[in-house]
Design a protein around this motif. Structure first.
Motif, short mmCIF file in Angstrom:
data_model
loop_
_atom_site.label_atom_id
_atom_site.label_comp_id
_atom_site.label_asym_id
_atom_site.label_seq_id
_atom_site.Cartn_x
_atom_site.Cartn_y
_atom_site.Cartn_z
N ASN A 188 0.85 -1.19 0.00
CA ASN A 188 0.00 0.00 0.00
C ASN A 188 0.89 1.24 0.00
O ASN A 188 1.81 1.35 0.81
N GLU A 190 -0.42 4.64 -0.43
CA GLU A 190 -1.17 5.89 -0.32
C GLU A 190 -0.59 6.83 0.73
O GLU A 190 -0.59 8.04 0.56
N ASN A 191 -0.09 6.28 1.85
CA ASN A 191 0.39 7.12 2.95
C ASN A 191 1.91 7.09 3.11
O ASN A 191 2.43 7.54 4.13
N LYS A 193 5.19 8.36 1.05
CA LYS A 193 5.61 9.16 -0.10
C LYS A 193 6.60 8.40 -0.98
O LYS A 193 6.53 8.46 -2.21
N ASN A 196 4.83 5.92 -3.12
CA ASN A 196 4.04 6.64 -4.12
C ASN A 196 4.93 7.20 -5.22
O ASN A 196 4.52 7.26 -6.39
N TYR A 199 5.30 4.62 -7.80
CA TYR A 199 4.07 4.54 -8.60
C TYR A 199 4.02 5.68 -9.62
O TYR A 199 3.66 5.47 -10.79
N LYS A 215 -6.31 -0.49 -13.96
CA LYS A 215 -6.33 -0.67 -12.51
C LYS A 215 -6.11 -2.12 -12.10
O LYS A 215 -5.55 -2.40 -11.04
N TYR A 220 -1.46 -5.85 -5.00
CA TYR A 220 -0.91 -5.53 -3.68
C TYR A 220 -0.40 -6.76 -2.93
O TYR A 220 -0.92 -7.87 -3.09
#
Length: 336
Positions: A188, A190-191, A193, A196, A199, A215, A220
């Protein structure tokens, strides 16, 4: 056995406590050779060991730093630690290492313990769950340098790989081999940096080559539970991937185990590119193409930055990006 004190050394050598202290701190240019020899003999006879905490109370320096890592057995982590230790040895600094096993509570206890030990600074691979504690100690004058993961855009000292550019380069390499359906296998992000950033590098490469983002190709993995979907389901989900880009060494090794169990061959059935080099990859039946970080350099740069802030606490905080490279091996093939 009674603890030997500095006064005992002074008495045996027949000098004042102040003279003995100055000798032990290297300030003996004015002393006669006879005086130095007497103190050295007294230290040897009594087996006296200076108290570093007591000395630090006077000098405001312990010549010790703390390092907090998430998994001390990790391949890259061990190289980071070597880089830190080598640099600190050159600066005559000692290193205390704490291992958290990815537990934020253990991390918090480690931070507090190092602060109470009066270390001169801390290098940490942070979970992101104790930023308030790190911020409090930093504002109280304790130099802190983070590495490996970046959790937010706050102003801090941090050394990390250039994840975005590395992911872009790796994805573009797969695209140049003809792959348009690339499975991005990640934790994961999202939280976090740093995750991300990988990504963003991935989707930037797709956008550059006008390849749509599906998508279903974002899959994951969790450290405790493994893959969210089975390997067979990943490979069957439309559009079926022709290549997998894993974002962590643990994901890559887990995937290799699953592919072997399912009888899925690399690169005949699926191409594979992993983030982080794999120990002894050259001995694999099919050596894996990887994004190679520079953990030793990250460690030495982290130590260099920390010691600079220890010696000059007015320095501005700094973010350093360390480039990565794509090591091309036999796990990726041309896509039809």
């Amino acid at each position: 056995m009674a603890k030997i004190k500095l006064i005992d050394v002074a008495n045996l050598a027949g000098v004042s406590k102040s003279t003995a202290s100055q000798y032990l701190n290297g300030r003996f240019e004015y002393m006669s050779q006879h005086t130095k020899d007497r103190i050295a003999e007294a230290v040897k006879e009594l087996d006296y060991v200076p108290n570093p905490i007591a000395r630090s109370l006077k000098s405001d320096k312990t010549k010790t730093i703390g390092v907090i890592v998430r998994d001390i057995t990790g391949f890259d982590t061990s190289r980071v630690l070597r880089g830190i230790d080598d640099f600190c040895k050159n600066g005559e600094y000692n290193v205390i290492i704490y291992n958290t096993d990815f537990d934020p509570e253990v991390e918090a206890r480690s931070i507090r313990a190092l602060y109470q030990l009066r270390v001169d600074g801390i290098i940490i691979s942070s979970s992101g769950n104790n930023q308030h504690l790190l911020q409090d100690y930093s504002e109280n004058g304790l130099p802190i340098v983070e590495f490996q993961l970046e959790h937010d855009d706050s102003n801090k000292n941090i050394i990390i790989s250039d994840y975005k550019q590395a992911a872009f380069d790796a994805t573009e390499y797969l695209i140049q081999l003809g792959h348009k359906h690339i499975c991005f296998l990640t934790q994961n992000f999202e939280n976090v940096k740093s995750r991300n950033e990988r990504y963003q590098g991935f989707i930037s490469a797709l956008a550059k080559h006008n390849i749509p983002l599906h998508k279903n190709l974002i899959q994951y993995w969790h450290r405790e539970t493994g893959f969210q979907n089975s390997i067979k389901d990943m490979l069957r989900s439309p559009p079926a991937p022709t290549a997998i880009f894993t974002q962590h060494l643990a994901i890559t090794t887990d995937l290799l185990t699953q592919l072997n169990q399912e009888g899925i061959s690399i690169p005949e059935d699926i191409s594979l590119l992993g983030f982080d080099d794999i120990p002894m990859a050259e001995f694999f039946k099919v050596p894996i193409t990887v994004v190679k970080q520079e953990p030793y350099k990250i460690g030495s740069e982290a130590a260099k930055l920390l010691l600079a802030h220890i010696h000059n606490k007015t320095l501005a905080n700094k973010k350093i990006l360390v480039p990565c490279s794509v090591v091309k091996r036999q796990s990726c093939k041309l896509s039809a």
